[in-house]
Write a protein that holds these residues in place. Structure first.
Motif, PDB file in Angstrom:
ATOM      1  N   UNK A 285       0.858  -1.192   0.000  1.00 46.62           N
ATOM      2  CA  UNK A 285       0.000   0.000   0.000  1.00 46.62           C
ATOM      3  C   UNK A 285       0.892   1.240   0.000  1.00 46.62           C
ATOM      4  N   UNK A 286       1.723   1.351  -1.031  1.00 48.77           N
ATOM      5  CA  UNK A 286       2.591   2.514  -1.165  1.00 48.77           C
ATOM      6  C   UNK A 286       3.786   2.522  -0.236  1.00 48.77           C
ATOM      7  N   UNK A 287       4.075   1.389   0.392  1.00 48.47           N
ATOM      8  CA  UNK A 287       5.159   1.328   1.372  1.00 48.47           C
ATOM      9  C   UNK A 287       6.415   0.735   0.741  1.00 48.47           C
ATOM     10  N   UNK A 288       7.550   1.005   1.415  1.00 48.57           N
ATOM     11  CA  UNK A 288       8.828   0.458   0.959  1.00 48.57           C
ATOM     12  C   UNK A 288       8.798  -1.072   1.003  1.00 48.57           C
ATOM     13  N   UNK A 289       9.400  -1.703  -0.001  1.00 46.91           N
ATOM     14  CA  UNK A 289       9.460  -3.156  -0.025  1.00 46.91           C
ATOM     15  C   UNK A 289      10.385  -3.666   1.082  1.00 46.91           C
ATOM     16  N   UNK A 290      10.052  -4.799   1.699  1.00 47.88           N
ATOM     17  CA  UNK A 290      10.950  -5.367   2.709  1.00 47.88           C
ATOM     18  C   UNK A 290      12.171  -6.000   2.058  1.00 47.88           C
ATOM     19  N   UNK A 291      13.181  -6.259   2.875  1.00 46.05           N
ATOM     20  CA  UNK A 291      14.395  -6.921   2.397  1.00 46.05           C
ATOM     21  C   UNK A 291      14.447  -8.338   2.944  1.00 46.05           C
ATOM     22  N   UNK A 292      14.904  -9.245   2.094  1.00 43.74           N
ATOM     23  CA  UNK A 292      15.068 -10.639   2.482  1.00 43.74           C
ATOM     24  C   UNK A 292      16.551 -10.923   2.672  1.00 43.74           C
ATOM     25  N   UNK A 293      16.920 -11.378   3.868  1.00 46.51           N
ATOM     26  CA  UNK A 293      18.307 -11.699   4.186  1.00 46.51           C
ATOM     27  C   UNK A 293      18.455 -13.206   4.354  1.00 46.51           C
ATOM     28  N   UNK A 294      19.512 -13.757   3.711  1.00 42.77           N
ATOM     29  CA  UNK A 294      19.848 -15.172   3.875  1.00 42.77           C
ATOM     30  C   UNK A 294      21.353 -15.281   4.053  1.00 42.77           C
ATOM     31  N   UNK A 295      21.808 -16.270   4.799  1.00 48.47           N
ATOM     32  CA  UNK A 295      23.250 -16.423   5.026  1.00 48.47           C
ATOM     33  C   UNK A 295      24.005 -16.553   3.702  1.00 48.47           C
ATOM     34  N   UNK A 296      25.130 -15.864   3.652  1.00 48.67           N
ATOM     35  CA  UNK A 296      26.044 -15.943   2.504  1.00 48.67           C
ATOM     36  C   UNK A 296      25.425 -15.435   1.209  1.00 48.67           C
ATOM     37  N   UNK A 297      24.374 -14.644   1.301  1.00 51.74           N
ATOM     38  CA  UNK A 297      23.768 -14.076   0.099  1.00 51.74           C
ATOM     39  C   UNK A 297      23.552 -12.588   0.296  1.00 51.74           C
ATOM     40  N   UNK A 298      23.507 -11.875  -0.821  1.00 51.20           N
ATOM     41  CA  UNK A 298      23.244 -10.450  -0.754  1.00 51.20           C
ATOM     42  C   UNK A 298      21.781 -10.208  -0.391  1.00 51.20           C
ATOM     43  N   UNK A 299      21.493  -9.191   0.433  1.00 44.15           N
ATOM     44  CA  UNK A 299      20.090  -8.871   0.732  1.00 44.15           C
ATOM     45  C   UNK A 299      19.382  -8.375  -0.518  1.00 44.15           C
ATOM     46  N   UNK A 300      18.152  -8.823  -0.702  1.00 43.67           N
ATOM     47  CA  UNK A 300      17.393  -8.427  -1.889  1.00 43.67           C
ATOM     48  C   UNK A 300      16.022  -7.919  -1.451  1.00 43.67           C
TER      49      UNK A 300
END
Length: 357
Positions: free
Chosen positions: A245-260
């Protein structure tokens, strides 16, 4: 009355005795006894800032006795000067007692107001962490106004028969002026999260709540407001659902990977502006593995600026913090943002970290 006191009676007595002895000694030593004695008249004013009314009254009586005794002991040439000094000391002491009473009364009022604000915060923003069968939610909330416990950023976690549903949002404006919309959105979420079978239905219920609130605000001549939000649903599987609803997208963090950033089906319009859209806000799905941490935040974090106007590099800081325990991640990001802005926080900040238990 406020009974807590900064000084014990014994400490106060020792302080008065020491200061009085020092002033009298310096007066004798410098040959300016009459003028030095006048300094004692300000002791009640100092006591009024830190002590109780009873202690301030005791200080005033002590000071009056010390000044009167010292002046008559020196056999002043003019009795009128001595009486004037004693009268001024008595007047300052009386004013100090009244000032102390007023200070304590104000402290009591502020304490009651802060207790009310604390109770309000606990009703609007539930303390973190929150644990459900599908989710562990942790995070921090930092209002921009230090004397306010709640502002325009909102969040909530609801365990329903349809799974765990999470809300994070940011009401237009900040501080107390945004609390009305914040309360309307959270109240609607807590009901709709259990009632609505679909996440899109929850978002529509929030939209209706903001529209109703704005209609009421317009009747009162107040400004209408909108709110950005993310509504997420978790059912315990490796996927989750989200409505933007017009908000910033969340970030997904996983070990040894770049946050997306999590791809949203559609960014969507903020709550309160839904009539401008072609249809209901769609829900999208994304992967949420067991080792993943989802980071949600408001624009108080993403739009925090350094002294030269540069925005806080959230993705970069998330990549550098991948080794942190999820429970410490929100506190770490808040500390990073405060250091980045040199303590000049421009907006409320809410940060949630979500992971599967």
């Amino acid at each position: 009355m406020v009974t807590r006191q900064s000084l014990s009676n014994r400490a106060l007595a020792l302080w008065l005795l020491g200061v009085t002895a020092l002033v009298l000694y310096l007066g004798e030593f410098t040959g300016t006894s009459i003028r030095m004695v006048g300094l004692l008249a300000f002791l009640p004013a100092l006591a009024a800032a830190f002590c109780t009314v009873r202690q301030t009254a005791f200080t005033a009586v002590w000071t009056l006795a010390a000044v009167a005794g010292a002046l008559f002991g020196y056999n002043p040439r003019e009795l009128g000067d001595a009486l004037l000094m004693i009268g001024l000391t008595a007047a300052i002491g009386a004013l100090a007692v009244v000032g102390c009473w007023y200070r304590i009364r104000r402290e009591e009022e502020l304490l009651r107001l802060r207790s009310t604000a604390t109770a309000m915060q606990q009703r609007i923003l539930r303390p973190l962490p929150q644990r459900t069968a599908e989710l562990l939610a942790e995070g921090v909330y930092e209002p921009v106004q230090e004397d306010k416990l709640v502002g325009g950023d909102i969040y909530d976690v609801a365990a329903s028969a349809h799974g765990t549903r999470v809300l994070i949002g940011d009401v237009q404006g900040k501080g107390l002026s945004a609390i009305g919309v914040a309360f309307a959105v959270i109240g609607a979420f807590r009901e709709a999260a259990h009632r609505e079978p679909t996440l899109a239905g929850v978002a529509e219920a929030l939209e209706a709540a903001v529209v109703r609130h704005n209609a009421y605000a317009a009747e009162l001549g107040e400004s209408e407001r909108f709110a950005t939000a993310l509504v997420l649903g978790f059912d315990g599987t490796d996927t989750a659902e989200v409505v933007g609803c017009g908000h910033e997208a969340p970030y997904l963090l996983r070990p040894e990977r770049e946050p997306v950033p999590v791809p949203l089906a559609e960014p969507g319009l903020p709550l309160g502006l839904g009539e401008l859209a072609d249809g209901p806000r769609p829900a999208g799905r994304f992967g949420f593995p067991a080792d993943a941490t989802l980071v949600l935040c408001t624009d108080g974090l993403t739009e925090a600026r350094s002294a030269d106007g540069t925005f806080f590099p959230l993705a970069e800081r998330l990549a550098a913090a991948r080794g942190l325990q999820p429970g410490r991640l929100a506190d770490h990001l808040l500390a990073q943002a405060q250091a980045y802005t040199a303590g000049r926080q421009q907006d409320d900040i809410a940060i949630l970290t979500l992971r599967r238990p």
